[in-house]
Scaffold this motif. Structure first.
Motif, PDB file in Angstrom:
ATOM      1  N   ASP A 367      53.025 122.726  22.544  1.00 24.56           N
ATOM      2  CA  ASP A 367      53.333 123.195  23.857  1.00 24.56           C
ATOM      3  C   ASP A 367      52.231 122.624  24.816  1.00 24.56           C
ATOM      4  O   ASP A 367      50.993 123.192  24.681  1.00 24.56           O
ATOM      5  N   VAL A 368      52.228 121.910  25.703  1.00 27.38           N
ATOM      6  CA  VAL A 368      51.317 121.066  26.625  1.00 27.38           C
ATOM      7  C   VAL A 368      50.640 122.011  27.376  1.00 27.38           C
ATOM      8  O   VAL A 368      49.471 122.192  27.570  1.00 27.38           O
ATOM      9  N   ASP A 369      51.513 122.912  27.973  1.00 29.42           N
ATOM     10  CA  ASP A 369      50.912 124.012  28.792  1.00 29.42           C
ATOM     11  C   ASP A 369      50.020 124.956  28.166  1.00 29.42           C
ATOM     12  O   ASP A 369      48.831 125.436  28.689  1.00 29.42           O
ATOM     13  N   PHE A 370      50.398 125.260  26.959  1.00 30.37           N
ATOM     14  CA  PHE A 370      49.560 126.256  26.343  1.00 30.37           C
ATOM     15  C   PHE A 370      48.432 125.741  25.651  1.00 30.37           C
ATOM     16  O   PHE A 370      47.187 126.114  25.612  1.00 30.37           O
ATOM     17  N   VAL A 371      48.376 124.264  25.318  1.00 27.17           N
ATOM     18  CA  VAL A 371      47.255 123.540  24.818  1.00 27.17           C
ATOM     19  C   VAL A 371      46.082 123.574  25.938  1.00 27.17           C
ATOM     20  O   VAL A 371      44.992 123.711  25.701  1.00 27.17           O
ATOM     21  N   ARG A 372      46.637 123.175  27.077  1.00 29.32           N
ATOM     22  CA  ARG A 372      45.812 122.922  28.507  1.00 29.32           C
ATOM     23  C   ARG A 372      45.012 124.398  28.407  1.00 29.32           C
ATOM     24  O   ARG A 372      43.895 124.564  28.783  1.00 29.32           O
ATOM     25  N   LYS A 373      45.836 125.613  28.380  1.00 24.16           N
ATOM     26  CA  LYS A 373      45.229 126.866  28.711  1.00 24.16           C
ATOM     27  C   LYS A 373      44.265 127.123  27.583  1.00 24.16           C
ATOM     28  O   LYS A 373      43.207 127.982  27.647  1.00 24.16           O
ATOM     29  N   SER A 374      44.619 126.627  26.379  1.00 23.73           N
ATOM     30  CA  SER A 374      43.752 127.039  25.245  1.00 23.73           C
ATOM     31  C   SER A 374      42.302 126.262  25.372  1.00 23.73           C
ATOM     32  O   SER A 374      41.206 126.944  25.197  1.00 23.73           O
ATOM     33  N   VAL A 375      42.455 125.038  25.846  1.00 25.06           N
ATOM     34  CA  VAL A 375      41.140 124.298  26.099  1.00 25.06           C
ATOM     35  C   VAL A 375      40.290 125.032  27.200  1.00 25.06           C
ATOM     36  O   VAL A 375      39.041 125.181  27.084  1.00 25.06           O
ATOM     37  N   ARG A 376      40.873 125.321  28.128  1.00 23.66           N
ATOM     38  CA  ARG A 376      40.110 126.081  29.298  1.00 23.66           C
ATOM     39  C   ARG A 376      39.770 127.477  28.925  1.00 23.66           C
ATOM     40  O   ARG A 376      38.702 127.732  29.235  1.00 23.66           O
ATOM     41  N   ALA A 377      40.258 128.088  27.981  1.00 16.72           N
ATOM     42  CA  ALA A 377      39.728 129.425  27.301  1.00 16.72           C
ATOM     43  C   ALA A 377      38.406 128.981  26.661  1.00 16.72           C
ATOM     44  O   ALA A 377      37.695 130.056  26.842  1.00 16.72           O
ATOM     45  N   ILE A 378      38.436 128.121  26.009  1.00 17.82           N
ATOM     46  CA  ILE A 378      37.208 127.662  25.204  1.00 17.82           C
ATOM     47  C   ILE A 378      36.024 127.544  26.121  1.00 17.82           C
ATOM     48  O   ILE A 378      34.778 128.105  25.923  1.00 17.82           O
ATOM     49  N   GLY A 379      36.374 127.015  27.481  1.00 21.16           N
ATOM     50  CA  GLY A 379      35.288 126.979  28.258  1.00 21.16           C
ATOM     51  C   GLY A 379      34.822 128.238  28.831  1.00 21.16           C
ATOM     52  O   GLY A 379      33.885 128.554  29.072  1.00 21.16           O
ATOM     53  N   ARG A 380      35.808 128.918  28.924  1.00 20.82           N
ATOM     54  CA  ARG A 380      35.636 130.265  29.686  1.00 20.82           C
ATOM     55  C   ARG A 380      34.843 131.112  28.520  1.00 20.82           C
ATOM     56  O   ARG A 380      33.795 131.801  29.070  1.00 20.82           O
ATOM     57  N   CYS A 381      35.094 130.807  27.188  1.00 16.71           N
ATOM     58  CA  CYS A 381      34.039 131.860  26.510  1.00 16.71           C
ATOM     59  C   CYS A 381      32.697 131.474  26.464  1.00 16.71           C
ATOM     60  O   CYS A 381      31.912 131.988  26.327  1.00 16.71           O
ATOM     61  N   ALA A 382      32.526 129.981  26.742  1.00 12.52           N
ATOM     62  CA  ALA A 382      31.237 129.447  26.653  1.00 12.52           C
ATOM     63  C   ALA A 382      30.466 130.109  27.772  1.00 12.52           C
ATOM     64  O   ALA A 382      29.271 130.572  27.866  1.00 12.52           O
ATOM     65  N   ILE A 383      31.297 130.172  28.921  1.00 11.80           N
ATOM     66  CA  ILE A 383      30.501 130.765  30.279  1.00 11.80           C
ATOM     67  C   ILE A 383      30.339 132.346  29.828  1.00 11.80           C
ATOM     68  O   ILE A 383      29.313 132.752  30.433  1.00 11.80           O
ATOM     69  N   LYS A 384      31.331 133.007  29.485  1.00  9.63           N
ATOM     70  CA  LYS A 384      31.129 134.455  29.260  1.00  9.63           C
ATOM     71  C   LYS A 384      30.040 134.839  28.212  1.00  9.63           C
ATOM     72  O   LYS A 384      29.305 135.653  28.251  1.00  9.63           O
ATOM     73  N   VAL A 385      30.114 134.277  27.058  1.00 10.49           N
ATOM     74  CA  VAL A 385      29.201 134.516  26.132  1.00 10.49           C
ATOM     75  C   VAL A 385      28.153 133.349  25.997  1.00 10.49           C
ATOM     76  O   VAL A 385      28.263 132.246  25.197  1.00 10.49           O
ATOM     77  N   GLU A 386      27.018 133.676  26.337  1.00  6.52           N
ATOM     78  CA  GLU A 386      25.929 132.540  26.290  1.00  6.52           C
ATOM     79  C   GLU A 386      25.505 131.919  24.987  1.00  6.52           C
ATOM     80  O   GLU A 386      25.305 130.967  24.790  1.00  6.52           O
ATOM     81  N   GLN A 387      25.483 133.057  23.837  1.00 10.53           N
ATOM     82  CA  GLN A 387      25.294 132.715  22.599  1.00 10.53           C
ATOM     83  C   GLN A 387      26.178 131.739  21.925  1.00 10.53           C
ATOM     84  O   GLN A 387      25.999 131.070  20.943  1.00 10.53           O
ATOM     85  N   SER A 388      27.369 131.655  22.259  1.00 12.94           N
ATOM     86  CA  SER A 388      28.649 130.868  21.941  1.00 12.94           C
ATOM     87  C   SER A 388      28.643 129.586  22.376  1.00 12.94           C
ATOM     88  O   SER A 388      29.320 128.803  22.236  1.00 12.94           O
ATOM     89  N   ALA A 389      27.667 129.372  23.503  1.00 13.20           N
ATOM     90  CA  ALA A 389      28.030 128.046  24.423  1.00 13.20           C
ATOM     91  C   ALA A 389      27.698 126.891  23.722  1.00 13.20           C
ATOM     92  O   ALA A 389      28.604 126.071  23.597  1.00 13.20           O
ATOM     93  N   GLU A 390      26.884 126.640  22.661  1.00  7.88           N
ATOM     94  CA  GLU A 390      26.558 125.541  21.704  1.00  7.88           C
ATOM     95  C   GLU A 390      27.831 125.102  20.836  1.00  7.88           C
ATOM     96  O   GLU A 390      28.262 123.944  20.832  1.00  7.88           O
ATOM     97  N   ARG A 391      28.426 126.366  20.679  1.00  3.50           N
ATOM     98  CA  ARG A 391      29.394 126.191  19.619  1.00  3.50           C
ATOM     99  C   ARG A 391      30.680 125.760  20.343  1.00  3.50           C
ATOM    100  O   ARG A 391      31.441 125.061  19.640  1.00  3.50           O
ATOM    101  N   CYS A 392      30.939 126.298  21.459  1.00  2.00           N
ATOM    102  CA  CYS A 392      31.910 126.034  22.248  1.00  2.00           C
ATOM    103  C   CYS A 392      32.007 124.597  22.654  1.00  2.00           C
ATOM    104  O   CYS A 392      33.018 123.788  22.905  1.00  2.00           O
ATOM    105  N   VAL A 393      30.747 124.124  22.981  1.00  2.00           N
ATOM    106  CA  VAL A 393      30.459 122.649  23.458  1.00  2.00           C
ATOM    107  C   VAL A 393      30.826 121.674  22.286  1.00  2.00           C
ATOM    108  O   VAL A 393      31.773 120.733  22.553  1.00  2.00           O
ATOM    109  N   SER A 394      30.533 122.192  21.174  1.00  2.00           N
ATOM    110  CA  SER A 394      30.809 121.367  20.063  1.00  2.00           C
ATOM    111  C   SER A 394      32.313 121.392  19.819  1.00  2.00           C
ATOM    112  O   SER A 394      32.923 120.385  19.337  1.00  2.00           O
ATOM    113  N   THR A 395      33.032 122.397  19.854  1.00  2.00           N
ATOM    114  CA  THR A 395      34.415 122.510  19.723  1.00  2.00           C
ATOM    115  C   THR A 395      35.302 121.532  20.830  1.00  2.00           C
ATOM    116  O   THR A 395      36.151 120.818  20.333  1.00  2.00           O
ATOM    117  N   LEU A 396      34.593 121.659  22.154  1.00  2.00           N
ATOM    118  CA  LEU A 396      35.289 120.775  23.075  1.00  2.00           C
ATOM    119  C   LEU A 396      34.991 119.208  22.773  1.00  2.00           C
ATOM    120  O   LEU A 396      36.035 118.377  22.947  1.00  2.00           O
TER     121      LEU A 396
END
Length: 944
Positions: A367-396
């Motif tokens: 589902d393209v719309d759901f995939v887009r939202k999921s990718v954006r969600a990873i970025g939002r997690c990086a912004i919200k939880v600083e300790q996870s930023a590096e892991r989020c960037v690696s995932t992206l």
């Protein structure tokens, strides 16, 4: 054979036959005929010609036949009002029938027949039915009052039916109580009188709680909704009500569960947050909400929208239930997206690894719309939880390597936000991003990539080539991409001016000469003017440090969130909009919001109080920041946060110059000159003054110093707001005063330059009290060299509102034919006090008691060497009014009130001992932000 046979006839001459059957002497034939009539009516045939024949069938003891006739009447009475009167006598008679079912049926039908002539005859039977001995009749009559109010509201109020409904709240039958509550609530939505009737007191509460356990599920919902409107007197009463509401959390009906959650959410605000009882309530709220997520998708969606609000208010309720929000493969898309949003809100350092693993899995869905939202969600997690930023960037980065087009584009969009949140930390991945330039075809992704190149141009060797490649198709790009490309090339030029001059010349030419987009042209002209006039200033503006973004930008505004929490289990909680925005006729009296919390939550940061005007704090105006920087939200329990809805940064860029009155009359924009004649590299003409660095702040205004006016309003001496050095020869001194209810900005403008000046205009930035000039600046034109002019500028309080720090800080822009100058000054508090600030004694007493004790602030004022009578005169001249005075043990106690121009009230108690120069001052207000300023003005007035 079933009754379906009545719907299959297509016989000709049927109306004539039905007429004969309706007048038959045989009861069975008559009943069969009425059934055929109802069937024909249901499928859309016009059987209104049979009206008198059907009405004749009303005189029967057969309950089934009577119901059918009443159904026919409800359908055709409006089109046959004169003939409907024929049925009135039967209605009235049926309302006195020995059978309670017939009495209830009659009054219900009369309420549904929306004909004024019949409504007049309904009053007396309805009054009797409201006091009927049978509870079934009473509960039907209660609903009938609401229907009658919809037809003729004035009649209901005149006949005293609202009082009868209020009496039914004390009925012994729970269903009667529930229907009375439902009727009053329905009426209260459109009538302030009924809303006042619905005010529940502690005596009624017990009766409602008793009925709660015995009535139907819909009756329970009505009662719970009414309990949510009641504010308990203290912790003990709130706990008692919660104890009796908590069992509803295990109800099978989802609406009952959510209504119970609404009551508990409101009452938790009243109770002490750190108490063990509140902690236990929080634990009890989690299981029922989780259970709702095992229902069908439609119920899940409604529950998720409500949970979204609850999590924003109290994330601790579901902090340990992350797994229930994980998406299932067969969830509809609307459920998936809501679950994603809640997952991000609940993410923290402890569960972020689990969340990221889920999101990465979702990014591989079909589902393209759901995939887009999921990718954006990873970025939002990086912004919200600083300790996870590096892991989020690696995932992206892993997702970018998949080379799936829409995944790559979404990843680049969120990486741009991560760069904004963590500057100079993850720039090593830029080379990877640049490899995917050719695959970017969506405007937002292209704009994000261009922003990254421009922001880090000094670290990208071929930045100029990359931006030039975008420039080739400039005219075909989306406006979002064009604007970003213009800004990025200007950034590149400021960082590497030697080899990019031709590139910046090209983009400025494209933006200003070949574009039809006014936004793009204006931005191009501004950059052109800055670069040609003062490159240093251009660098300070364009390359200014940007504020960090945060995940809190998508949270609801606190006052709106409080109102939506009070509307849980309604459409408002699904739309995330207040009811008044989509329900017509909803009165302001029915707008509910959470009460102020009993005390701040443990560990919560309190808002820093604004400094007193006697000790002004310089707040430098910085260069403009990115337009999408999120404004800080006001504290949920701050009254100023409620009043000043247009809240933005407290210290921000120079005044966003909006239309101001020009000296020659009419309205003009301070920065709105024609820029078409400007050439890059050339100096602007005198008629086009726009370039140059921004002027700094003038000296801030202080309330201290300067003699007071005996018996008149205190006015501070003029202070220098803009020095001649910063004003290029213009020196501005000023003060504020209030005369005949009007605020004035009294200024002396001194031309210390060697040339005459003209074209003076003034404009205010948004400020805490909406101050704005009410007329053009009246300065002689031209103002000759080494001369000065006095002016009094009337000031209104109807302008745009933006909370400042300090609150009375006013940022001003003054323009003349030389330049635009900025300075900041402090408005003394007393000019903001209105002449209608004298509160009634009873209102004063009630308000003083109503304001929480925690809002009372006390201080001492020394060196006050006069009597309380003189103090009253001095304060009254400054619109601080004495409500009452009493003497206790030789000490004079003055009770006073004042009102700000934005309707904030402050109550005061002043204690003065004859012969003692020390005065005790106590202030109470819901807007504690203004207290320090009010204390300072009291001190200033009493010492002068």
């Amino acid at each position: 054979m079933t009754d379906s046979k009545y719907f299959t006839t297509t016989k000709k001459g049927e109306i004539f036959e039905l007429k004969a059957e309706l007048n038959s002497d045989k009861k069975d034939r008559k009943k069969e005929a009425v059934k055929k009539v109802i069937a024909s009516m249901t499928v859309g045939k016009d059987v209104s010609s049979l009206f008198p024949d059907v009405v004749n069938c009303m005189q029967t003891d057969n309950l089934e036949l009577k119901k059918l006739v009443y159904l026919y009447l409800m359908n055709y009475a409006k089109s046959q009002p004169d003939m409907a009167i024929m049925a009135v006598n039967t209605f009235v008679k049926d309302c006195e029938d020995p059978n309670p079912l017939i009495r209830a049926l009659a009054v219900r039908t009369m309420g549904c027949i929306r004909v004024d002539k019949i409504t007049e005859y309904l009053c007396e039977p309805l009054r009797k039915c409201l006091k009927d001995e049978d509870p079934y009749v009473r509960k039907t009559a209660a609903v009938c009052v609401a229907k009658l109010h919809d037809i003729n509201s004035q009649l209901v109020e005149d006949q005293g039916f609202l009082d009868s409904l209020k009496d039914l709240l004390s009925d012994s039958n729970p269903m009667v109580v529930a229907n009375a509550v439902a009727a009053l609530s329905e009426i209260g939505d459109v009538s302030p009188t009924a809303a006042a009737m619905m005010e529940i007191n502690s005596q009624t509460i017990n009766k409602l709680l008793t009925a709660l356990n015995e009535c139907t599920e819909w009756g329970q919902i009505f009662i719970l909704d009414s309990l949510a409107q009641y504010t308990p007197k203290d912790d003990r009463e709130a706990q008692s009500i919660c104890e009796r509401v908590t069992p509803r959390l295990s109800h099978a009906n989802a609406a009952v569960v959510l209504s119970a959650v609404k009551v508990l959410m409101k009452y938790m605000e009243i109770m002490t947050p750190s108490s063990s009882y509140v902690q236990n309530l929080v634990k009890k709220l989690s299981p029922p909400l989780v259970t709702l997520l095992s229902s069908e998708p439609e119920v899940q969606y409604v529950a998720l929208r409500n949970i979204n609000l609850i999590v924003q208010k109290r994330a601790d309720i579901l902090k340990n239930e992350m797994k229930v929000f994980f998406v299932k493969y067969n969830d509809p898309i609307y459920v998936k997206l809501e679950k994603l949003d809640i997952m991000i809100r609940l993410s923290n350092q402890q569960n972020i690894a689990q969340v990221l693993a889920e999101l990465k899995e979702y990014a591989t869905e079909v589902d393209v719309d759901f995939v887009r939202k999921s990718v954006r969600a990873i970025g939002r997690c990086a912004i919200k939880v600083e300790q996870s930023a590096e892991r989020c960037v690696s995932t992206l980065l892993d997702l970018i390597q998949t080379k799936v087009n829409y995944v790559v584009q979404e990843a680049i969009v969120v990486i741009k936000d991560i760069f904004r949140r963590y500057p100079n930390k993850y720039e090593s991945i830029i080379s990877t991003l640049c490899e995917n330039l050719d695959s970017l075809d969506e405007p937002e992704a292209r704009a994000s990539m261009i922003w990254i190149i421009g922001e880090y141009a000094e670290r990208i060797d071929n930045a100029a080539e990359l931006l030039e490649s975008f420039l080739e198709g400039f005219q075909d790009e989306n406006s979002q991409v064009q604007l970003q490309l213009l800004t990025s090339i200007v950034k590149l030029f400021l960082k590497r001016p030697t080899d990019t001059q031709e590139l910046v010349q090209q983009v400025l030419s494209l933006a200003t000469q070949d574009s039809d987009n006014p936004d793009l042209r204006d931005r191009g002209y501004i950059y052109w003017r800055l670069l040609s006039t003062d490159p240093v200033a251009a660098k300070e503006v364009v390359l200014a440090e940007k504020p960090l973004i945060s995940e809190e930008t998508d949270l609801l505004e606190p006052t709106l969130l409080d109102e939506l929490i009070c509307n849980i289990s309604t459409l408002a909680s699904v739309y995330h909009k207040p009811p008044s925005s989509f329900v017509e006729g909803r009165t302001a009296a029915r707008r509910f919001t959470l009460p102020p919390r009993a005390e701040p939550s443990p560990g919560a940061e309190t808002e820093e109080a604004a400094p007193a005007p006697s000790q002004p704090v310089a707040a430098p105006i910085t260069a403009p920041v990115a337009a999408h920087a999120p404004p800080p939200q006001p504290a949920a329990d701050s009254l100023l946060g409620d009043l000043l809805m247009d809240v933005g940064p407290t210290q921000s860029a120079p005044p966003p110059v909006q239309p101001a009155a020009a000296a020659g009359g009419g309205v003009m924009d301070l920065l709105g000159e024609d820029l078409s004649g400007l050439q890059l590299g050339g100096a602007p003409s005198p008629a086009q003054p726009m370039g140059g660095p921004m002027g700094g702040l003038g000296d801030l205004f202080s309330l201290s110093g300067g003699p007071g006016i005996p018996g008149g309003m205190y006015s501070a001496p003029k202070q220098v707001w803009l020095t001649a050095a910063k004003g290029k020869g213009v020196e501005i001194s000023g003060t504020f005063s209030r005369r005949q209810g009007q605020i004035y900005m009294d200024m002396t403008i001194n031309n210390k330059a060697m040339q005459a000046m003209a074209g003076f205009a003034i404009q205010f930035n948004k400020n805490s009290f909406g101050l704005t000039p009410s007329c053009p600046l009246n300065i002689p034109s031209p103002l000759l060299a080494n001369t000065s002019a006095e002016t009094s500028l009337p000031v209104n309080t109807t302008g745009a509102v933006l909370r400042m720090d300090p609150l009375t800080n006013l940022q001003v822009a003054v323009k003349n034919n030389v330049d635009v100058f900025y300075f900041s000054c402090m408005v003394p508090y007393n000019v903001l006090f209105t002449e209608d600030g004298q509160m009634d004694r009873k209102v004063f007493l009630a308000t003083w008691k109503d304001i929480p004790a925690g809002n009372e602030v006390q201080n001492q004022i020394t060196d006050v060497n006069f009597s309380s009578e003189v103090a009253q005169q001095k304060l009254s001249a400054n619109n601080i009014f004495t409500i009452a005075k009493r003497t206790v043990e030789g000490q004079d106690m003055l009770y006073q009130s004042l009102k700000f121009t934005n309707h904030i009230w402050v109550l005061a108690e002043l204690k003065m001992q004859p012969g003692n120069p020390v005065v005790q001052l106590s202030l109470k207000t819901r807007a504690v932000d203004v207290v320090m300023g009010v204390q300072a003005i009291y001190e200033t007035i009493l010492r002068n």
